[in-house]
Write a protein that holds these residues in place. Structure first.
Motif, PDB file in Angstrom:
ATOM      1  N   GLN A  30       0.836  -1.198   0.000  1.00 16.49           N
ATOM      2  CA  GLN A  30       0.000   0.000   0.000  1.00 16.49           C
ATOM      3  C   GLN A  30       0.871   1.250   0.000  1.00 16.49           C
ATOM      4  OE1 GLN A  30      -3.308   0.063  -0.211  1.00 16.49           O
ATOM      5  NE2 GLN A  30      -3.385  -2.166  -0.302  1.00 16.49           N
ATOM      6  N   GLU A  31       0.393   2.309  -0.643  1.00 11.32           N
ATOM      7  CA  GLU A  31       1.117   3.576  -0.656  1.00 11.32           C
ATOM      8  C   GLU A  31       1.037   4.229   0.717  1.00 11.32           C
ATOM      9  OE1 GLU A  31      -0.134   6.172  -3.747  1.00 11.32           O
ATOM     10  OE2 GLU A  31      -0.061   4.607  -5.267  1.00 11.32           O
ATOM     11  N   LYS A  32       2.010   5.089   0.987  1.00 13.50           N
ATOM     12  CA  LYS A  32       2.024   5.787   2.268  1.00 13.50           C
ATOM     13  C   LYS A  32       0.915   6.823   2.301  1.00 13.50           C
ATOM     14  CE  LYS A  32       6.956   5.138   2.814  1.00 13.50           C
ATOM     15  NZ  LYS A  32       8.249   5.768   2.901  1.00 13.50           N
ATOM     16  N   ALA A  33       0.416   7.117   3.480  1.00 10.96           N
ATOM     17  CA  ALA A  33      -0.697   8.057   3.635  1.00 10.96           C
ATOM     18  C   ALA A  33      -0.285   9.481   3.298  1.00 10.96           C
ATOM     19  CB  ALA A  33      -1.231   7.997   5.073  1.00 10.96           C
ATOM     20  N   GLU A  34       0.965   9.869   3.526  1.00  9.69           N
ATOM     21  CA  GLU A  34       1.390  11.230   3.266  1.00  9.69           C
ATOM     22  C   GLU A  34       1.430  11.539   1.771  1.00  9.69           C
ATOM     23  OE1 GLU A  34       5.133  11.451   5.171  1.00  9.69           O
ATOM     24  OE2 GLU A  34       6.122  10.090   3.783  1.00  9.69           O
ATOM     25  N   ALA A  35       1.621  10.537   0.933  1.00 10.72           N
ATOM     26  CA  ALA A  35       1.626  10.761  -0.515  1.00 10.72           C
ATOM     27  C   ALA A  35       0.213  11.035  -1.020  1.00 10.72           C
ATOM     28  CB  ALA A  35       2.220   9.563  -1.228  1.00 10.72           C
ATOM     29  N   LYS A  36      -0.812  10.527  -0.327  1.00  8.70           N
ATOM     30  CA  LYS A  36      -2.189  10.739  -0.753  1.00  8.70           C
ATOM     31  C   LYS A  36      -2.723  12.109  -0.340  1.00  8.70           C
ATOM     32  CE  LYS A  36      -3.581   5.915  -0.875  1.00  8.70           C
ATOM     33  NZ  LYS A  36      -4.502   4.918  -0.385  1.00  8.70           N
ATOM     34  N   GLY A  37      -2.052  12.787   0.576  1.00  5.86           N
ATOM     35  CA  GLY A  37      -2.521  14.079   1.061  1.00  5.86           C
ATOM     36  C   GLY A  37      -2.362  15.196   0.037  1.00  5.86           C
ATOM     37  N   PHE A  38      -1.451  15.069  -0.912  1.00  4.11           N
ATOM     38  CA  PHE A  38      -1.216  16.104  -1.904  1.00  4.11           C
ATOM     39  C   PHE A  38      -2.291  16.034  -2.969  1.00  4.11           C
ATOM     40  CE2 PHE A  38       0.876  17.510  -5.861  1.00  4.11           C
ATOM     41  CZ  PHE A  38       1.113  18.823  -5.506  1.00  4.11           C
ATOM     42  N   LYS A  39      -3.068  17.090  -3.130  1.00  2.00           N
ATOM     43  CA  LYS A  39      -4.176  17.118  -4.079  1.00  2.00           C
ATOM     44  C   LYS A  39      -3.782  17.735  -5.409  1.00  2.00           C
ATOM     45  CE  LYS A  39      -7.398  15.707  -1.212  1.00  2.00           C
ATOM     46  NZ  LYS A  39      -7.885  14.397  -1.194  1.00  2.00           N
ATOM     47  N   GLY A  40      -2.623  18.366  -5.502  1.00  2.00           N
ATOM     48  CA  GLY A  40      -2.202  18.988  -6.750  1.00  2.00           C
ATOM     49  C   GLY A  40      -1.865  20.447  -6.512  1.00  2.00           C
ATOM     50  N   GLY A  41      -1.502  21.148  -7.574  1.00  2.00           N
ATOM     51  CA  GLY A  41      -1.136  22.554  -7.463  1.00  2.00           C
ATOM     52  C   GLY A  41      -2.365  23.445  -7.446  1.00  2.00           C
ATOM     53  N   GLU A  42      -2.136  24.752  -7.427  1.00  2.00           N
ATOM     54  CA  GLU A  42      -3.272  25.662  -7.416  1.00  2.00           C
ATOM     55  C   GLU A  42      -3.790  25.862  -8.834  1.00  2.00           C
ATOM     56  OE1 GLU A  42      -1.965  30.076  -7.215  1.00  2.00           O
ATOM     57  OE2 GLU A  42      -0.666  28.969  -5.837  1.00  2.00           O
ATOM     58  N   TYR A  43      -5.047  26.237  -8.950  1.00  2.00           N
ATOM     59  CA  TYR A  43      -5.714  26.381 -10.240  1.00  2.00           C
ATOM     60  C   TYR A  43      -5.349  27.720 -10.868  1.00  2.00           C
ATOM     61  CZ  TYR A  43      -9.390  26.842 -13.695  1.00  2.00           C
ATOM     62  OH  TYR A  43     -10.078  27.034 -14.847  1.00  2.00           O
TER      63      TYR A  43
END
Length: 93
Positions: free
Chosen positions: A73-86
């Motif tokens: 399973q991937e680490k939880a901290e990698a899933k927290g990043f939603k992307g850059g600003e619009y």
């Protein structure tokens, strides 16, 4: 003149219906022979299916899926990043 037309008709019929079948058989045999030579060079026969590991198990039913490897399973901290600003795109004319 009639003899010429009959010969022309026979040549057309042979080239239209018989020649493709003969060529398909000859080319198929040639490809199969070359594939077997290639397989022997690398220690395998390309026209035999590899043994199925699920067939050796007595507990599995036909059509049952068995997974041998489950990726970590991937680490939880990698899933927290939603992307850059619009950034709004504006077309320049």
């Amino acid at each position: 003149m009639v003899k010429f037309l009959i010969i022309l008709l026979v040549i057309w019929l042979v080239s239209r219906y018989i020649l493709p079948v003969v060529l398909r058989l000859v080319v198929g045999a040639l490809v199969k022979k070359q594939a077997q030579k290639f397989g022997q060079q690398f220690g395998q026969n390309p026209f035999t299916q590899p043994p199925r590991p699920s067939a050796s198990r007595s507990g599995s039913a036909p059509g049952e899926v068995h997974v041998d490897y489950v990726p970590p399973q991937e680490k939880a901290e990698a899933k927290g990043f939603k992307g850059g600003e619009y950034i709004d795109f504006e077309e320049v004319k």
